[in-house]
Structure formats: structure tokens, C-alpha cells
Design an enzyme around this catalytic site. Structure first.
Site, short mmCIF file in Angstrom:
data_model
loop_
_atom_site.label_atom_id
_atom_site.label_comp_id
_atom_site.label_asym_id
_atom_site.label_seq_id
_atom_site.Cartn_x
_atom_site.Cartn_y
_atom_site.Cartn_z
N GLU A 93 -8.12 -3.49 -63.54
CA GLU A 93 -9.58 -4.02 -64.05
C GLU A 93 -10.38 -2.85 -64.06
O GLU A 93 -11.43 -2.71 -64.96
CB GLU A 93 -10.00 -5.24 -63.23
CG GLU A 93 -9.42 -6.43 -63.11
CD GLU A 93 -9.38 -7.13 -64.19
OE1 GLU A 93 -10.58 -7.13 -65.11
OE2 GLU A 93 -8.40 -7.50 -64.71
N SER B 174 11.66 -38.90 -91.08
CA SER B 174 11.00 -39.64 -92.24
C SER B 174 9.50 -39.77 -92.20
O SER B 174 8.84 -40.18 -93.08
CB SER B 174 11.66 -41.05 -92.25
OG SER B 174 12.97 -40.96 -92.34
#
Length: 701
Positions: A93, A367
Site C-alpha cells: 500500500e 432451444s
């Protein structure tokens, strides 16, 4: 010998002077800013900071569905935090934490340049002290004003407490995902351990979370969490915090998570909450800010519908003995008129699997994709009453078959869709072409890759449930593609509205007639076709979907007010033995009975469409074929009197040569007893339909 002086280029001289002047200005600004920040006063009573607990998320009808709160918070002293964890956080960080004055002006300048070049905010350059300033005093709005305030407060924090105190306060207050604030809570949440028991690899995993707690949470995506952990370990090795041997050993360590998941997951719509968090991020709200900001977030979710969806999945999956973790169901529901998301289930049990099968899973729809083919056909001039051959077909080396290997001979187009004829769908795409189908899929809302291949007529390519539900929404609302959304408004603790949803993104993609015809045909699927198991006794359209070897089962249906899709399948892509008309239709029906209660029996705002109901006797097979999905039998007339032979040419588009040819030899001549005028048996497809009001489909590239 005399020599001439080389002349200086005036342009380069100008550039040099300008550069020197700009450098001088920047240096003066830097010195002035440093002097200003040095003179800022300390922050009184900083160590008396008390946590602001809760942001709450509500359904549209004001039921509380999620509270972001500190259900786990364990304050620890800096001396009790393992060195590896401190080193991992600092190396990841803020590598210059113990050197800077709380801010890094050069880092900020560098990030501004990178963000301008990338045309987005890809770097933030916030130090640990700046992050603490944001956690304690500011929002996460991405504005220059907030950034300036962040730097000011960071400078004041540095003048108030020591570096170790800053680090301690940061490590105790940073949000680390799954409802955990601080490293002590994270150790308990993810590993069920005290801080002192953490391994180097576990420290690295926790240190990788502050940047994006949801994204890197091992409970959400363990592979992504592992990659992030390994980056932290590499950073620690580069900065000489660990040896090569320690680095190699930690890389190989498997992630062993605690099986006790916290209250973060105990809400009625956890997958929906993840979607809300993503939408909040798009709106500029940071997860850390959300978790502690004390906001009231009103969503679009319908509480009763969500409960009904949860119960429908749980009850029906259990009834079908689908109890294994890999055996999954997903449901997505939204309003086709407003775009408001009504119900959202990314799986059957969030605690066991956070993988979202609404937006992340890409599975073939079978389908359920066929309405896109039929929409393209209607757009090209086909009519639902046009006759198509439900007979075997071969395209190249591919010979598709109907479900159960049953064929019906000559049938109207609407009936071919109702009984989900595979060969009819293939013959349609050979007539209208692959490109128009792909274009139509894109226009209606499919975002996943689609192969330029005839097999897409049977839904062979993977799609998202989210996209398929959006597609069916076009049929429900008159041809408008509507983007779903989750957040209605956001309020502060004092009731001030800081965000309100505007008009969602809406595009007109079909004319009203085409949308109406498709809805009329999809109504037939429910009344007399494969979707009868989903019939709720109200005006509705829908379609089943089943893939090869019954690996995927779908049902997507809609009323004028709600579109809902259901997917059932195994995560390992093995067979379920299901069809779309069984378990998915049952889940859909149970959920939609509740969801549509308040709307009554409202019908679609389309003109009535007349279907020709004559039955064409089938002479292809001497046995009455039975559709195994719809259980619909078709009569066979064995009386061969007055039989005439009829040849129906199939128009095939050749993408390679970009031409049409008439192929009369592809199919056997079929003896047919004609109960109506032969001349009107099939309309000429070369005539252009009046497409007034239709947005033209783009040419396929």
C-alpha cells in the site's frame, strides 16, 4: 582559419525556455504547498475516534435486506500485529510510509498523468495516512476537492500522532471484506485464527484485500485471491522483507479458509447485494465508504418476489433431489418497462458458492435461443402461418435431429416454435442466413461471442442468463431493449438524497408488429407447446431450452410486467437429466405466481394475431410422433386417397459466395394431403415486408 558559430534553432530555444519556466512554476507551487501543509494544526482528540456503523440496504418496499456493519471488529495493539503483516501492508500500500509526511506529491502527479493517458482512474497514489484520513473523515468521491482535503487531513494526522500509531489505527479500521474491519477481524473471518497464528502466506492474503475487498475475497474467487496474494509476496521479496526460500514456500501454501462465514452473507439476496456493490462502484462509490458511510440505499428488489424465488429454488431443487453443491439453479427477474431488477438468485446457496450464475456463468441455452432465430425470420418477411418442413435435414456434414428423433412433416412456423422443432430452426437459418441471426442477437442484447456457424440455430454458443432475460424483455414491451438496474436512490444519515436513478438506458430495436408476433407465438409455446409446465393462468409467453445430453435446462418467460429466466445445471457441466419444461419451468411458475399477484391478469398491448389452425396430416412417418418435451401427439391419416406430391424448395444463403441458390434436392419429396389452397402454402420470400419503424440491422462483418 576562421569558423562560423552554429546558429541556435529558435523553436528549440522557445521549448527550452518554456520548459524552464514550467519547471520553475511547478517547483514554486511544490514549495508553497509543502510550506502550507507544514503549518496546518494537529487534529484534536484524534485517538478518541468512534466508528460510524451502518450503511443499510432496503428493498423497493422498504424491507431491510442487508446491513453493512462491524459485526467483527477486534482492536489490536501495533506490537501484537505480526511483522510479516505490517511489512506486507506497507510494501503493498505505501512503501515509503516511514519516510513521507503523510502524502506523496510526486506520486500524485504521476498518477494524474497515468490516469489522463488511460482516460480513466487507474491509479490513486494514496498513502496509508491518506487512506486513514479518508476512512475517518471523508467520502470516496473521486474529485479533486476530496483529494486536496485528503492531503490536508493526512498532513494534520502526521502532526498529531506517530507513524506507529497511524499504522495501528489504519490496521484496526481498514475494511477487509466479508464485514470485517481491521486485521484482527480479518484473521478470524478468513482463517479462524488469532493474528499471532497467521502464516506468511495468510498475512499476504489479508494485505492484498484493502484495494478491492470484494474482488479479492477468497470467499468470492479463491483463484483471484491467490493471484493477489502472490503479487503481495513478490513485492515483499523485492523489498527484501522475506528471503527467497520464504517466498517460494509461501507461494506453494494452499489457502485454507475458515468454514464459518459471517453475518455478511445472511441476507435474503446475497447475490443481488454483490450486483448492487458493482453498480455502486460504477456510480463512484467505494466499498469501504459504503460499508461505513451510514447510507440508506433503496434498491429495486421486490421483497416478496425475492422470498418466493429463494423458496421456489430451495423447494423444487430438493424435490428433484438436486442437493449437491455442484447442482445449481439461478433466477433473474426484471421489469421490461422500467428496467428495475425484481428478484436475483445467482445460485441456490451463497454460503457454499459465491459464483454468480446470472452474470458470470456462460452456458449454451439450447432451444431458448430459438426465438432469436424466429425474430430474424419475421424481420426478413416470414409469417407465423407460413409452412415449414419438419423433416430431416443435412447442412454440410451436420445432421441435426429433433428431440426424440420425431418429425411432423409440414407444419406452420408458429407450431414449429411451440414444439421446439430443431430441424425447422436449422432450415430457417439456412433461409435467412447466419449473419442476420447474429446481428439480431446483438441487437436484442446478447453480449457473449457467437460463432459464425449454423449450430447457433439450436443455441450451441454460451450465453449469460442476464442477457437472455434482457432479450425476452424486447418481446414483452413492444420492441424496446431495456437495461436492468438495481439502485433507486441513496440517502445520507440525515435523509439527503445524494443519488437518484434516472431513466434507464432504453433502445428501440424491434417494431411493434414483430414484437407482437413473437409474443403471440411464444404464448402458443405455453398453451400447446413445450412450456405448458410454466403456465400460471395469465397472459404470458416463454420458451424452454435443453442442451445436448441434458446438461443445461432453461426456461425464460414473461408477462407484460415481469420477465424472468431460470437456469438449472451442474457446475461441472455433467448431465442433469432435465429438460427446460420440467424443473426450470416449475421454479419459474412458483416464483411468478407471487411476483405477478399485484398486476392481475393484464394482457399485452398488442393486436390479436390470427393463427391458421388447420392440421396438415403427416405422411413422413406412419407412427404418430410424440414430442417428448410437450407430450403433444400429431394425427396421421393413413388414407392415401387424393394424395398429391409437393416439392418445397429451401433457400440457402451461402456466406462464402454471398449468393442465394435454390436447392430442391436437399430433401425428399413428401406425399401430402392438402386441406387448403396450394398456391398459398408458402409465401414468396423474395418480397420485402413493410418494415416501417424498424431500426435496420447492421451488416455482418
Amino acid at each position: 582559419m576562421s569558423s562560423k558559430k552554429k546558429k541556435t534553432n529558435p523553436f528549440f530555444m522557445f521549448i527550452k525556455v518554456m520548459f524552464i519556466m514550467m519547471f520553475a512554476v511547478c517547483l514554486a507551487l511544490y514549495v508553497a504547498l509543502k510550506a502550507y501543509l507544514k503549518d496546518l494544526p494537529p487534529i484534536p482528540q484524534l485517538t478518541d475516534y468512534s466508528r460510524n456503523i451502518v450503511t443499510q440496504v432496503y428493498s423497493s418496499d422498504e424491507h431491510l435486506i442487508k446491513t453493512f456493519q462491524t459485526f467483527k471488529y477486534e482492536e489490536v495493539s501495533i506490537k501484537d500485529i505480526p511483522r510479516y503483516l505490517k511489512d506486507a501492508i506497507i510494501s503493498t500500500e505505501d512503501k515509503n510510509f516511514y519516510i513521507h509526511d503523510g502524502y506523496d506529491l510526486f506520486g500524485i502527479a504521476r498518477s494524474i498523468i497515468v490516469n489522463i493517458m488511460n482516460k480513466r482512474t487507474s491509479q490513486g497514489a494514496s498513502t496509508i495516512t491518506q487512506q486513514l484520513a479518508r476512512i475517518l473523515f471523508l467520502s470516496n468521491e473521486k474529485t479533486l476537492t476530496r483529494k486536496i482535503k485528503e492531503i490536508q487531513i493526512a498532513a494534520r494526522i502526521e502532526k498529531t500522532i506517530s507513524k506507529d500509531q497511524i499504522l495501528e489505527m489504519y490496521l484496526n479500521n481498514v475494511y477487509l471484506g466479508s464485514g470485517s474491519y481491521g486485521v484482527g477481524a480479518a484473521a478470524s473471518t478468513y482463517f479462524n485464527k488469532e493474528l499471532s497464528q497467521l502464516t506468511l502466506a495468510e498475512c499476504a492474503l489479508i494485505a492484498g484485500l484493502p484495494q478491492a475487498p470484494s474482488l479479492y475475497s477468497p470467499y468470492k474467487d479463491i483463484k483471484k485471491a491467490e493471484r493477489r496474494r502472490n503479487k503481495v509476496l513478490k513485492r515483499m521479496y523485492i523489498m527484501k522483507n522475506i528471503t527467497k526460500e520464504q517466498y517460494d514456500k509461501a507461494l506453494k501454501e494452499p489457502i485454507k479458509l475458515s468454514k464459518k462465514q459471517g453475518l455478511n452473507n445472511t441476507n435474503i439476496a446475497p447475490y443481488f447485494i454483490d450486483y448492487v456493490l458493482r453498480e455502486l462502484d460504477e456510480l463512484g462509490f467505494d466499498e469501504n465508504e459504503i460499508s461505513r458511510g451510514g447510507y440508506k440505499i433503496i434498491t429495486t428488489l421486490d421483497y416478496k418476489s425475492q422470498i418466493a424465488a429463494n423458496e421456489a429454488i430451495e423447494k423444487n431443487m430438493a424435490a428433484w433431489n438436486m442437493k449437491k453443491v455442484k447442482q445449481q439453479a439461478a433466477l433473474f427477474s426484471f421489469s421490461p418497462t422500467t428496467g428495475a431488477i425484481i428478484a436475483y438468485c445467482g445460485g441456490k446457496d451463497y454460503a457454499k458458492s459465491q459464483y454468480d450464475r446470472v452474470t458470470q456463468a456462460i452456458r449454451p441455452p439450447g432451444s431458448a435461443f430459438k426465438p432469436i432465430i424466429y425474430t430474424a425470420a419475421i424481420h426478413k418477411g416470414w409469417s407465423p402461418n407460413d409452412i415449414i418442413e419438419d423433416t430431416p435435414v443435412t447442412v454440410g456434414n451436420w445432421t441435426p435431429k429433433n428431440y426424440g428423433a420425431k418429425y411432423r412433416g409440414l407444419i406452420p412456423l408458429y407450431k414449429a416454435l411451440a414444439v421446439s422443432s430443431n430441424v425447422a430452426s436449422v432450415k430457417l437459418i439456412t433461409d435467412i442466413g447466419i449473419a442476420p441471426v447474429i446481428d439480431m442477437a446483438r441487437v436484442l442484447g446478447i453480449t457473449t461471442p457467437l460463432n459464425y456457424d449454423y449450430t447457433i440455430s439450436l443455441g450451441s454458443n454460451g450465453v449469460r442468463l442476464y442477457d437472455m432475460v434482457v432479450v425476452y424483455g424486447n418481446f414483452a414491451n413492444g420492441g424496446y431493449r431495456v437495461k436492468p438496474y438495481a439502485i433507486e436512490r441513496i440517502e445520507t444519515q440525515r435523509g439527503k438524497v445524494i443519488y437518484k436513478a434516472g431513466r434507464t438506458k432504453i433502445s428501440k430495436v424491434l417494431d411493434n408488429e414483430t414484437a407482437g408476433i413473437m409474443t403471440a407465438m411464444l404464448k402458443k409455446v405455453i398453451k400447446s407447446g413445450t412450456g405448458r409446465g410454466a403456465d400460471i393462468g395469465k397472459p404470458m409467453g416463454g420458451k424452454t431450452g435443453t442442451t445436448n445430453d441434458n446438461k443445461d435446462a432453461w426456461f425464460i418467460g414473461y408477462t407484460p410486467d415481469i420477465v424472468t429466466g431460470v437456469f438449472v445445471g451442474n457446475d461441472d457441466n455433467t448431465s442433469t437429466g432435465l429438460t427446460g419444461g420440467t424443473l426450470p419451468a416449475r421454479i419459474w411458475k412458483d416464483m411468478m405466481k407471487t411476483a405477478t399477484e399485484k398486476y392481475g391478469n393484464t394482457d399485452f398491448d398488442y393486436p390479436e394475431y390470427e393463427f391458421r389452425e388447420e392440421i396438415i396430416p403427416n405422411y413422413y412417418d406412419n407412427e404418430a410422433p410424440e414430442d417428448m418435451e410437450s407430450n403433444e401427439s400429431y394425427p396421421v391419416d393413413n388414407n392415401k386417397k387424393d394424395i398429391i406430391r409437393l416439392e418445397l424448395p429451401i433457400v440457402i444463403k451461402s456466406p462464402e459466395k454471398n449468393r442465394e441458390k435454390e436447392d430442391t434436392d436437399s430433401f425428399n419429396t413428401i406425399p401430402v394431403k392438402i386441406p387448403f389452397d396450394v398456391k398459398n402454402l408458402r409465401k414468396e420470400k423474395t418480397e420485402n415486408k413493410d418494415n416501417k419503424g424498424v431500426i435496420p440491422l447492421p451488416e455482418y462483418q
